[in-house]
Design a protein around this motif. Structure first.
Motif, PDB file in Angstrom:
ATOM      1  N   THR A  30      17.441   3.536  -6.729  1.00 29.59           N
ATOM      2  CA  THR A  30      18.263   3.310  -5.535  1.00 29.59           C
ATOM      3  C   THR A  30      17.695   2.180  -4.696  1.00 29.59           C
ATOM      4  N   GLU A  32      18.121   1.345  -1.616  1.00 26.97           N
ATOM      5  CA  GLU A  32      17.741   1.626  -0.231  1.00 26.97           C
ATOM      6  C   GLU A  32      16.301   2.113  -0.115  1.00 26.97           C
ATOM      7  N   TYR A  33      15.693   2.530  -1.243  1.00 31.62           N
ATOM      8  CA  TYR A  33      14.303   2.995  -1.222  1.00 31.62           C
ATOM      9  C   TYR A  33      13.307   1.862  -1.402  1.00 31.62           C
ATOM     10  N   ALA A  67       8.650   4.979   3.381  1.00 29.91           N
ATOM     11  CA  ALA A  67       9.663   5.995   3.693  1.00 29.91           C
ATOM     12  C   ALA A  67       9.642   6.275   5.187  1.00 29.91           C
ATOM     13  N   HIS A  71      13.109  11.024   6.291  1.00 24.88           N
ATOM     14  CA  HIS A  71      13.420  11.118   4.865  1.00 24.88           C
ATOM     15  C   HIS A  71      12.388  11.979   4.133  1.00 24.88           C
ATOM     16  N   CYS A  75      14.076  15.257   2.345  1.00 22.39           N
ATOM     17  CA  CYS A  75      14.655  14.896   1.047  1.00 22.39           C
ATOM     18  C   CYS A  75      14.385  15.918  -0.041  1.00 22.39           C
ATOM     19  N   ASP A 115       6.462   2.412   7.233  1.00 24.89           N
ATOM     20  CA  ASP A 115       7.859   2.104   7.560  1.00 24.89           C
ATOM     21  C   ASP A 115       7.861   1.011   8.631  1.00 24.89           C
ATOM     22  N   GLU A 150      12.373   9.047  -4.677  1.00 30.99           N
ATOM     23  CA  GLU A 150      12.357   7.810  -5.457  1.00 30.99           C
ATOM     24  C   GLU A 150      11.960   6.591  -4.636  1.00 30.99           C
ATOM     25  N   ASN A 151      11.322   6.795  -3.512  1.00 31.15           N
ATOM     26  CA  ASN A 151      10.888   5.679  -2.668  1.00 31.15           C
ATOM     27  C   ASN A 151       9.792   4.859  -3.338  1.00 31.15           C
ATOM     28  N   SER A 166       8.514   4.071  -8.458  1.00 36.89           N
ATOM     29  CA  SER A 166       9.551   4.770  -7.723  1.00 36.89           C
ATOM     30  C   SER A 166       9.197   6.243  -7.801  1.00 36.89           C
TER      31      SER A 166
END
Length: 428
Positions: A30, A32-33, A67, A71, A75, A115, A150-151, A166
């Protein structure tokens, strides 16, 4: 200039960020991660620079996860998510701060969470405690423990050596100035499986002979292979983490009786060949028998490694612990100067083995794929004494396999494959 900004950025992390973004997309993770390209480059640059530093004479080793606090805390379920500790005041992401915080966020137990703050700056806002069970997942062993989303996760393993993933899924790795997009793992090869096929068949025959029900669950051949490879992966990890050089040699079964060991090795310690040196075979037989008993209500036609992962049983967990202890025992013996020698059944023959013979090896092939269909020739004397000893042994005993670990963490598999003396770099 604040420590989280750079007037210039290293070209190496910038190139790594570009390749990582491409690989991330290619593998279907993904988007976005993954942070934007500039932030990704900064994260990799900071981690790379931190890996070159030392704290109290120890190299900096750490894991970070990109992250948000929300989240990480929402998550996953209560049973599987990491224990998150948020800092009252986030600190700037810098090599200096990673060095200072790495001791509190032990590489095997915790990650530092990163972050953007409200001003768009990259900051370390907390710690995510995972415990050590994640190593079992990486080594292919039975896994019960904290999950990760999956970050982006970046591991600073040793100086200049980063792994980008990931969650727990490896995406890209740096090694000796190279960007490695695919794992170079000889364990996944067909040639290693072929060398041990007789041992697996013997184990499975012993198990299936005791079964009277023709409809009983059978054991998948790859299951036995996965367990054995998990033990060796653990040994190699322990040796690399101890920053100790060593050599592990596998000889064909019967080598302790047919004169092979006497012709090629002089041991500091050689074991009496009895049942106690066959502890691994006895353990794996008991483990699989118990797994079949526990799994029988599931009415499986075949017991696979994935099935085994799903079984929850206290006795099986004890067998897992025994395998861990066996791996530590092998690593301890491998740490003694010389070679630890096993046969293909994992019979312990001896340790501190000095490889005899004075016939030099002039050249060796470096495999470019795990089956060594393609290779390049290198001078054998470009490697150290331990490597040259392994080359000499395998060149004389074509069925032997040697695994050599250097103090700097480099690990190589050495074998005779496709009629060529060959080595493979081990990059799981």
């Amino acid at each position: 200039m604040p420590p989280y900004q750079f007037s210039t950025q290293s070209s190496y992390p910038a190139e790594m960020a570009r390749v990582l973004a491409n690989q991330w997309k290619k593998k279907g993770f993904t988007s976005e991660y993954l942070p934007d390209q500039a932030s990704l480059t900064t994260i990799l640059d900071v981690c790379y620079q931190a890996s070159l530093l030392r704290e109290e004479d120890d190299p900096v080793r750490c894991r970070i996860i990109y992250a948000t606090p929300e989240h990480l805390q929402t998550c996953l379920t209560d049973q599987t998510r990491p224990h998150v500790l948020a800092f009252a005041e986030p600190t700037a992401l810098s090599a200096h701060n990673l060095r200072k915080l790495a001791g509190a966020a032990d590489f095997y137990r915790s990650l530092l969470a990163v972050d953007h703050d409200d001003g768009g700056r990259l900051v370390i806002w907390g710690m995510a405690v995972t415990g050590t069970e994640w190593v079992n997942r990486v080594e292919g062993n039975r896994y019960e423990g904290v999950q990760l989303p999956e970050n982006l996760v970046v591991q600073a393993v040793r100086p200049g050596h980063l792994v980008a993933a990931s969650g727990y899924s490896r995406v890209l790795e740096t090694m000796q100035g190279q960007l490695l997009t695919d794992g170079f793992d000889p364990f996944r090869s067909a040639w290693i499986a072929d060398r041990f096929v007789n041992v697996r068949e013997s184990l499975l025959a012993s198990l299936h002979e005791s079964q009277t029900d023709p409809l009983a669950t059978r054991v998948c051949e790859s299951f036995v292979q996965d367990v054995a490879q998990g033990v060796v992966r653990r040994v190699l990890r322990l040796m690399r983490n101890r920053r100790r050089g060593g050599m592990l040699v596998f000889l064909p079964d019967g080598s302790h009786e047919d004169g092979t060991t006497e012709d090629w090795l002089r041991f500091r310690v050689k074991f009496q060949p009895n049942e106690l040196t066959m502890v691994y075979r006895n353990l794996i037989l008991r483990l699989v028998s118990r797994a079949l008993d526990v799994g029988r209500p599931l009415k499986l036609q075949e017991l696979t490694w994935n099935d085994y992962q799903q079984i929850r049983d206290a006795e099986l967990r004890r067998f897992d612990d025994y395998l861990i202890e066996f791996g530590h025992l092998l690593a301890d013996m491998m740490s003694v100067d010389g070679a630890l020698v096993l046969d293909h059944s994992f019979r312990m023959i001896g340790f501190g083995g000095e490889i005899l013979g004075d016939t030099p090896v002039q050249e060796i092939h470096r495999a470019m794929d795990i089956e060594a269909f393609q290779s390049v020739v290198e001078r054998a004397d470009s490697a150290g004494t331990r490597h040259r000893s392994a080359y000499r042994l395998v060149n004389g005993l074509n069925q032997a396999i040697a695994v050599v670990v250097s103090q700097d963490g480099d690990a190589r598999f050495v074998a005779h494959q496709n009629d060529k003396l060959t080595y493979w770099p081990y990059l799981p």
